[in-house]
Design an enzyme around this catalytic site. Structure first.
Site, PDB file in Angstrom:
ATOM      1  N   LEU A   1       0.819  -1.216   0.000  1.00 21.30           N
ATOM      2  CA  LEU A   1       0.000   0.000   0.000  1.00 21.30           C
ATOM      3  C   LEU A   1       0.849   1.260   0.000  1.00 21.30           C
ATOM      4  O   LEU A   1       0.440   2.285  -0.520  1.00 21.30           O
ATOM      5  CB  LEU A   1      -0.927   0.011   1.214  1.00 21.30           C
ATOM      6  N   GLY A   2       2.015   1.192   0.620  1.00 22.62           N
ATOM      7  CA  GLY A   2       2.855   2.380   0.659  1.00 22.62           C
ATOM      8  C   GLY A   2       4.067   2.170   1.541  1.00 22.62           C
ATOM      9  O   GLY A   2       4.195   1.166   2.244  1.00 22.62           O
TER      10      GLY A   2
ATOM     11  N   GLY B   1       8.173   2.532   8.271  1.00 25.29           N
ATOM     12  CA  GLY B   1       7.990   1.165   7.803  1.00 25.29           C
ATOM     13  C   GLY B   1       7.238   1.083   6.500  1.00 25.29           C
ATOM     14  O   GLY B   1       6.984   2.087   5.834  1.00 25.29           O
TER      15      GLY B   1
ATOM     16  N   ASP C   1       2.223  13.863  15.274  1.00 27.25           N
ATOM     17  CA  ASP C   1       2.606  13.909  13.859  1.00 27.25           C
ATOM     18  C   ASP C   1       1.362  13.970  12.983  1.00 27.25           C
ATOM     19  O   ASP C   1       1.250  13.264  11.976  1.00 27.25           O
ATOM     20  CB  ASP C   1       3.469  12.698  13.488  1.00 27.25           C
TER      21      ASP C   1
END
Length: 598
Positions: free
Chosen positions: A30-31, A36, A146
């Site tokens: 997915l990315g 990670g 974040d």
């Protein structure tokens, strides 16, 4: 701008990608993020999951592992309508991972890059949704720290906030450098950028940034290098000239430099409703049609694998992280006992019906829901045991065994002597005659400090030693191992060799107390500084701005050498003083923890 084709959303597994993680068969990538790689997988019932495998660089950091485990447990308590819940995790395996519900929607960052800014109504619905998510996240004792457009997904029925709290685990590890907390510079709050201080108000500032970004199509503090953006955030006002007029009051209040002046989440939601000419209600039409098309693309998921991974004739010892071509192997260590989205007793994924579970080797701990005895999986028959007649040991074997016994005895004597020596060491916190005032000798003894000895036996905590009125001059450092701790001039301007230092950055007009050999924890006014408090609190920073301190403010100092101290701020030198310094009281527990790296 057209929507991204689904073929680019779900990338095939490449060489080096695992096939199975924690018993979940991976389907696509997915990315990739800073912490990670995220994969698509499915639950046994067919629900899609986003499974993030933490980078090895973080996995090898013991401090990251400890805090990652804490944050995952806290995140499992978050059950909000505008968050992606944590479904499963393994924080103790060779490479930690966690799985969350898959959200079929683009990130805010992707949507704005593809289609530009959102209309006002969409921005208001986005803001109230994220505010509600933050309310639940803060209620679980988590500060996101974040919050950025990449961590806000746009689903058909409203936004979803992801990765809450996980950045805290990476904050102040060896990989993040020094002086700046983990976070994306363009969306940091001033106090986070300058001093690493993070509170719920920090997320409110980021929410104002997100609202401005969604409406304008670019960050409110502009683009450029990290240092340039951070300087503007700390010292300059945002550029809201392109912001729709009805959103200016909302964004301006959220971007107040003083955290105390920012609105609460409840006030933000109320203000959004007041700014909208029609009732705000999440629905299928909350996004522009072009952005909604991106959601449709993400609903065209690759199908789960219908066959289990190939099985060799002899199954190897199972691991929780299997490389391509390796056999199916459910997760070794069980999940932690913290509650998850799944009910107790629900098994981890198994091969599709008709395919038998391969045998396990080495009797690993089974995953939740599997029997704890060693009965074979359905479809396999236990072969009769092979009994070998005992053979008497040869003379060579006897000699080897005798040598091992002698070696073990010698090692045992050494261990006993070490334990006795440690018990006779500095129990009252004062240095003895040998190396009494030697910082190096005191620091080296840190390897035997802490709550446990090398053999795992608990030993009494050291007694604290107090020092009053220590004047720490600008550019000087203190080592907690010294007795008494005398300020010494730092070897360079980076203060990279002190347990505690006082520094001033003139061009930022910033004065701070910091550490280069450990962590600091600024305590709340209601907290009493103690060894236990310093051990349990995890709101780490590497420096504390003097603007955050008043006479009597306390903060913990956790030295990498294993020493723990509570520092009490007593003030700063006046304008008429010939030098620039701060005055602190110190209460030090030497060798209270294991030294880092030992």
């Amino acid at each position: 701008m057209g929507s991204t084709p689904s073929a680019n959303l779900f990338k095939p597994l490449q060489e080096g990608d695992p096939v199975v993680v924690g018993g979940y068969r991976l389907v696509a990538v997915l990315g990739v993020g800073g912490m990670g790689k995220v994969y698509l997988s499915y639950t046994p019932g067919g629900r899609p999951l986003a499974l993030k495998v933490i980078r090895p660089e973080f996995s090898e950091d013991p401090e990251f592992r400890r805090r990652f485990k804490q944050e995952v447990h806290a995140a499992q308590r978050v059950q909000g309508l505008y968050t992606a819940p944590v479904i499963d995790s393994d924080t103790d395996g060779a490479q930690p991972w966690l799985a969350t519900a898959y959200v079929p929607g683009p990130s805010l960052a992707h949507a704005v890059a593809q289609h530009g800014g959102l209309p006002v109504r969409s921005v208001l619905l986005l803001t109230v949704g994220v505010a509600e998510a933050l309310h639940v996240i803060h209620g679980a004792g988590i500060v996101h720290r974040d919050l950025k457009p990449a961590n806000v997904l746009l689903a058909a029925d409203g936004p979803r906030v992801i990765d809450f709290g996980i950045a805290r685990a990476a904050d102040a590890t060896a990989l993040t450098g020094t002086g700046v907390s983990v976070g994306t510079p363009a969306f940091m709050a001033p106090e986070q950028a300058s001093a690493g201080t993070v509170t719920p108000a920090t997320d409110v500032f980021a929410l104002g940034q997100i609202a401005a970004f969604a409406a304008i199509g670019s960050p409110a503090y502009g683009d450029g290098s990290s240092h340039a953006v951070l300087y503007r955030i700390v010292h300059e006002d945002p550029d809201l000239s392109q912001l729709p007029a009805e959103l200016v009051p909302l964004v301006t209040r959220c971007l107040t430099r003083d955290p105390a002046g920012r609105p609460s989440l409840a006030e933000i939601i109320e203000l959004c409703h007041a700014l909208s000419p029609i009732a705000l209600r999440q629905g299928e039409d909350w996004l522009p049609q072009a952005v909604a098309g991106s959601i449709t693309e993400r609903l065209r998921l690759p199908e789960p694998a219908r066959t289990p991974p190939p099985q060799p004739a002899v199954a190897p010892t199972p691991t929780e992280f299997s490389p391509p071509g390796a056999p199916y192997a459910p997760s070794g260590p069980p999940m932690s006992s913290a509650p998850t989205q799944s009910a107790p007793g629900v098994p981890r994924p198994v091969p599709p019906p008709g395919h038998p579970m391969p045998p396990r080797q080495g009797h690993p701990t089974p995953a939740p829901g599997y029997p704890t005895h060693s009965s074979p999986a359905p479809g396999y028959h236990t072969p009769p045991p092979v009994i070998h007649a005992p053979h008497p040991p040869s003379a060579r074997q006897k000699r080897k065994r005798t040598g091992l016994i002698v070696a073990a005895s010698v090692v045992g004597v050494v261990v006993v002597l070490g334990v006795v020596g440690s018990l006779l060491s500095d129990g009252d916190g004062k240095d003895k005659k040998i190396g009494a005032n030697s910082p190096s000798s005191a620091r080296s003894s840190g390897s035997s400090g802490g709550g446990t000895s090398g053999g795992g036996r608990h030993r009494a905590d050291p007694k604290p030693v107090s020092y009053k009125g220590v004047d720490l001059t600008e550019g000087y450092k203190i080592m907690l191992a010294d007795s008494p701790p005398r300020p010494a001039e730092s070897e360079d301007a980076a203060y990279d060799d002190g347990d505690l230092y006082f520094g001033v950055v003139r061009f930022l007009d910033e004065a701070s107390i910091g550490t280069a050999n450990g962590k600091l924890i600024l305590l709340n006014n209601t907290q009493k500084g103690s060894l236990e408090t310093c051990r349990t609190e995890t709101r780490y920073a590497e420096k504390v701005n003097l603007d955050q301190l008043s006479n009597g403010s306390e903060f913990c100092v956790l030295s990498d050498a294993g020493h723990v101290a509570v520092a009490t701020y007593r003030g700063r030198s006046g304008e008429n003083d010939p030098g620039s310094y701060v005055t602190i009281d110190l209460q030090i527990w030497r060798n209270a923890e294991e030294a880092k790296g030992n």
